[in-house]
Write an enzyme that holds these catalytic residues in place. Structure first.
Site, PDB file in Angstrom:
ATOM      1  N   ALA A  12       0.822  -1.219   0.000  1.00 18.04           N
ATOM      2  CA  ALA A  12       0.000   0.000   0.000  1.00 18.04           C
ATOM      3  C   ALA A  12       0.856   1.270   0.000  1.00 18.04           C
ATOM      4  CB  ALA A  12      -0.919   0.003   1.218  1.00 18.04           C
ATOM      5  N   ILE A  15       5.873   3.024  -3.438  1.00 20.39           N
ATOM      6  CA  ILE A  15       6.531   2.161  -4.436  1.00 20.39           C
ATOM      7  C   ILE A  15       5.560   1.058  -4.850  1.00 20.39           C
ATOM      8  CG2 ILE A  15       8.414   0.525  -4.872  1.00 20.39           C
ATOM      9  CD1 ILE A  15      10.198   2.217  -3.070  1.00 20.39           C
ATOM     10  N   GLY A 129      13.379  -2.342   0.411  1.00 20.67           N
ATOM     11  CA  GLY A 129      13.279  -1.541   1.641  1.00 20.67           C
ATOM     12  C   GLY A 129      14.643  -1.323   2.280  1.00 20.67           C
ATOM     13  N   ASP A 158      20.217   2.902  -8.812  1.00 21.20           N
ATOM     14  CA  ASP A 158      21.476   3.644  -8.890  1.00 21.20           C
ATOM     15  C   ASP A 158      22.115   3.447 -10.270  1.00 21.20           C
ATOM     16  OD1 ASP A 158      21.337   4.198  -5.971  1.00 21.20           O
ATOM     17  OD2 ASP A 158      21.514   2.021  -5.891  1.00 21.20           O
ATOM     18  N   ARG A 161      20.216   5.479 -12.774  1.00 19.48           N
ATOM     19  CA  ARG A 161      20.549   6.897 -12.589  1.00 19.48           C
ATOM     20  C   ARG A 161      21.902   7.215 -13.225  1.00 19.48           C
ATOM     21  NH1 ARG A 161      18.814   6.798  -6.177  1.00 19.48           N
ATOM     22  NH2 ARG A 161      16.702   7.602  -6.454  1.00 19.48           N
ATOM     23  N   HIS A 186      23.850   0.145  -1.280  1.00 14.99           N
ATOM     24  CA  HIS A 186      22.857   1.110  -1.757  1.00 14.99           C
ATOM     25  C   HIS A 186      22.767   2.225  -0.712  1.00 14.99           C
ATOM     26  CE1 HIS A 186      19.345   3.082  -3.261  1.00 14.99           C
ATOM     27  NE2 HIS A 186      18.750   2.902  -2.098  1.00 14.99           N
TER      28      HIS A 186
HETATM   29  P1  NAI Z   1       6.028   4.001   1.993  1.00 16.54           P
HETATM   30  O1  NAI Z   1       6.193   4.477   3.389  1.00 16.54           O
HETATM   31  O2  NAI Z   1       5.201   4.757   1.021  1.00 16.54           O
HETATM   32  O3  NAI Z   1       5.457   2.510   2.017  1.00 16.54           O
HETATM   33  C1  NAI Z   1       5.952   1.529   2.849  1.00 16.54           C
HETATM   34  C2  NAI Z   1       4.826   0.544   3.120  1.00 16.54           C
HETATM   35  O4  NAI Z   1       5.361  -0.547   3.849  1.00 16.54           O
HETATM   36  C3  NAI Z   1       3.700   1.128   3.973  1.00 16.54           C
HETATM   37  O5  NAI Z   1       2.477   0.938   3.295  1.00 16.54           O
HETATM   38  C4  NAI Z   1       3.768   0.341   5.264  1.00 16.54           C
HETATM   39  O6  NAI Z   1       2.498   0.115   5.826  1.00 16.54           O
HETATM   40  C5  NAI Z   1       4.386  -0.975   4.766  1.00 16.54           C
HETATM   41  N1  NAI Z   1       5.022  -1.775   5.813  1.00 16.54           N
HETATM   42  C6  NAI Z   1       5.711  -1.361   6.900  1.00 16.54           C
HETATM   43  N2  NAI Z   1       6.088  -2.412   7.638  1.00 16.54           N
HETATM   44  C7  NAI Z   1       5.641  -3.518   7.000  1.00 16.54           C
HETATM   45  C8  NAI Z   1       5.690  -4.906   7.280  1.00 16.54           C
HETATM   46  N3  NAI Z   1       6.275  -5.357   8.381  1.00 16.54           N
HETATM   47  N4  NAI Z   1       5.121  -5.752   6.410  1.00 16.54           N
HETATM   48  C9  NAI Z   1       4.502  -5.305   5.308  1.00 16.54           C
HETATM   49  N5  NAI Z   1       4.398  -3.998   4.991  1.00 16.54           N
HETATM   50  C10 NAI Z   1       4.956  -3.125   5.830  1.00 16.54           C
HETATM   51  O7  NAI Z   1       7.518   3.781   1.436  1.00 16.54           O
HETATM   52  P2  NAI Z   1       8.004   3.661  -0.073  1.00 16.54           P
HETATM   53  O8  NAI Z   1       8.259   5.004  -0.620  1.00 16.54           O
HETATM   54  O9  NAI Z   1       7.104   2.745  -0.808  1.00 16.54           O
HETATM   55  O10 NAI Z   1       9.443   3.000   0.149  1.00 16.54           O
HETATM   56  C11 NAI Z   1       9.577   1.697   0.678  1.00 16.54           C
HETATM   57  C12 NAI Z   1      11.038   1.400   0.981  1.00 16.54           C
HETATM   58  O11 NAI Z   1      11.834   1.405  -0.194  1.00 16.54           O
HETATM   59  C13 NAI Z   1      11.696   2.387   1.947  1.00 16.54           C
HETATM   60  O12 NAI Z   1      12.486   1.641   2.867  1.00 16.54           O
HETATM   61  C14 NAI Z   1      12.611   3.176   1.040  1.00 16.54           C
HETATM   62  O13 NAI Z   1      13.724   3.694   1.742  1.00 16.54           O
HETATM   63  C15 NAI Z   1      13.030   2.105   0.056  1.00 16.54           C
HETATM   64  N6  NAI Z   1      13.600   2.581  -1.198  1.00 16.54           N
HETATM   65  C16 NAI Z   1      14.633   1.846  -1.745  1.00 16.54           C
HETATM   66  C17 NAI Z   1      15.208   2.208  -2.927  1.00 16.54           C
HETATM   67  C18 NAI Z   1      16.351   1.423  -3.501  1.00 16.54           C
HETATM   68  O14 NAI Z   1      16.894   1.848  -4.521  1.00 16.54           O
HETATM   69  N7  NAI Z   1      16.771   0.286  -2.939  1.00 16.54           N
HETATM   70  C19 NAI Z   1      14.738   3.387  -3.647  1.00 16.54           C
HETATM   71  C20 NAI Z   1      13.622   4.069  -3.035  1.00 16.54           C
HETATM   72  C21 NAI Z   1      13.085   3.671  -1.853  1.00 16.54           C
END
Ligand code: NAI
Length: 326
Positions: A12, A15, A129, A158, A161, A186
């Site tokens: 939800a 991403i 994550g 990365d 990019r 990362h």
């Molecule tokens: P967001 O905060 O919009 O969504 C995260 C979702 O994870 C929320 O809906 C939350 O309820 C859910 N969540 C939390 N704990 C959970 C669990 N135990 N089980 C299942 N769901 C759970 O965050 P967003 O923007 O979607 O980013 C997600 C992750 O991706 C972050 O850690 C962010 O830092 C990371 N990220 C990694 C990148 C990469 O290149 N490796 C690039 C961009 C973001």
């Protein structure tokens, strides 16, 4: 053909919203591969996940054979063939690194254990994550019956990019560039390497001046995530989802002949990276397995930067070890 089960955690989140529609449309695995989606969320976000599932229904994707929504990891990973671990605990103001690692250990440890107990034999895991490399290590440690190589972390964003920054600098198309590499973690210590990258048969590092490479290119790629947050008020989402699609697509379907990509995979000791660390390397995918590209010469400029990023990974590993998370 039986549908492939793809489990997405944090479904939800932002991403997740950018990712699910592309998976359901066939971009993850191929235009002829039916999929079943499993959306794992925490209870407060289940309602939002239901809303996303309604929208997925409303797309009438021919390849989408079912959607389940749950807060039970055992159910979510039951029979899963691909797991995209996106949901994580973000760092909040005043949070120490140890607290962050511990909070994520509480997510990725149980998810790794659920994968170990319930996933299909061919399970492939991509951790998105953050801190992605170390979260992957935590999940892997909790899944002793799954081959270690099935746990990977995402540095494809990365990589993409870096392709885009170089293409803009040289005024070429990204398709003119091959053999880009991201090394290490990362994080802001990652090292985007242009010394093996080819542009029209020439080495990219020789086509740009050293000051640009050192003072503009490397920091722009490494700090792009922060620049996006500053501009958008939220972290990269569609581009992160796009990179996750690229990573899994290439893992399953292979990388193009004559090129390679970047992925964080368990080290076999290549390039002086301690065995077992989940570090980014130049990789190819053959027959559904990542292989580290061998035999590249690493000069002192690159060595210093690879070592610094790998050292950060060693410290993260030691910290989660001290917390008994691995
Ligand atoms: P967001 O905060 O919009 O969504 C995260 C979702 O994870 C929320 O809906 C939350 O309820 C859910 N969540 C939390 N704990 C959970 C669990 N135990 N089980 C299942 N769901 C759970 O965050 P967003 O923007 O979607 O980013 C997600 C992750 O991706 C972050 O850690 C962010 O830092 C990371 N990220 C990694 C990148 C990469 O290149 N490796 C690039 C961009 C973001």
């Amino acid at each position: 053909m039986a549908p492939v089960k793809v489990t997405v955690t944090g479904a939800a989140g932002q991403i997740g919203y950018a990712l699910l529609f592309r998976i359901a449309s066939g971009q993850l695995l191929g235009a002829d591969v039916p999929v079943r989606l499993s959306l794992l969320e925490i209870p407060p976000a289940l309602k939002a996940a239901e809303g996303t599932a309604m929208e997925l229904d409303d797309c009438a994707f021919p390849l989408l054979k079912g959607i389940e929504i749950t807060d039970d990891a055992g159910k979510a990973f039951d029979g899963a063939n691909v797991a995209l671990l996106v949901g994580a605990r973000p760092r909040t103001a005043g949070m120490e690194r140890g607290d962050l690692l511990e909070a994520n250990g509480g997510i990725f440890g149980p998810q790794g254990a659920a994968i170990n107990a319930h996933a299909a034999d061919d399970i492939r895991v991509l951790v998105v994550g953050n801190p992605a490399n170390t979260n992957a290590l935590i999940a892997q440690a909790a899944a002793p019956d799954v081959p270690a190589e099935r746990f990977t972390a995402m540095t494809r964003l990365d990589h993409n990019r870096a392709l885009s920054q170089l293409a803009a600098k040289l005024e070429v198309s990204v398709t003119d560039i091959s053999k880009m590499t991201i090394w290490g973690n990362h994080s802001a210590t990652q090292y985007p390497d242009l010394f093996h990258t080819e542009v029209g048969g020439k080495i990219a590092a020789e086509l740009v001046d050293e000051a640009w490479l050192r003072d503009t290119f490397i920091p722009t790629v490494a700090k792009r995530g922060a620049a996006i947050i500053a501009a958008r008020g939220a972290s990269s989402a569609a581009s992160a989802a796009n990179a996750a699609i690229d990573h899994v697509h290439d893992w399953v379907n292979g990388t193009p002949e004559g090129d390679w990509t970047s992925a964080a995979i368990p080290s076999d000791g290549s390039y002086g990276v301690p065995e077992g660390l989940i570090s980014s390397f130049p990789v190819v995918s053959r027959e559904g397995r990542w292989e580290i590209v061998q035999g590249l010469s690493i000069d002192s400029f690159s060595r210093e930067r690879i070592d610094a990023s790998v050292q950060e990974l060693v410290e993260e590993r030691d910290a989660v070890r001290a917390l008994n998370l691995i």
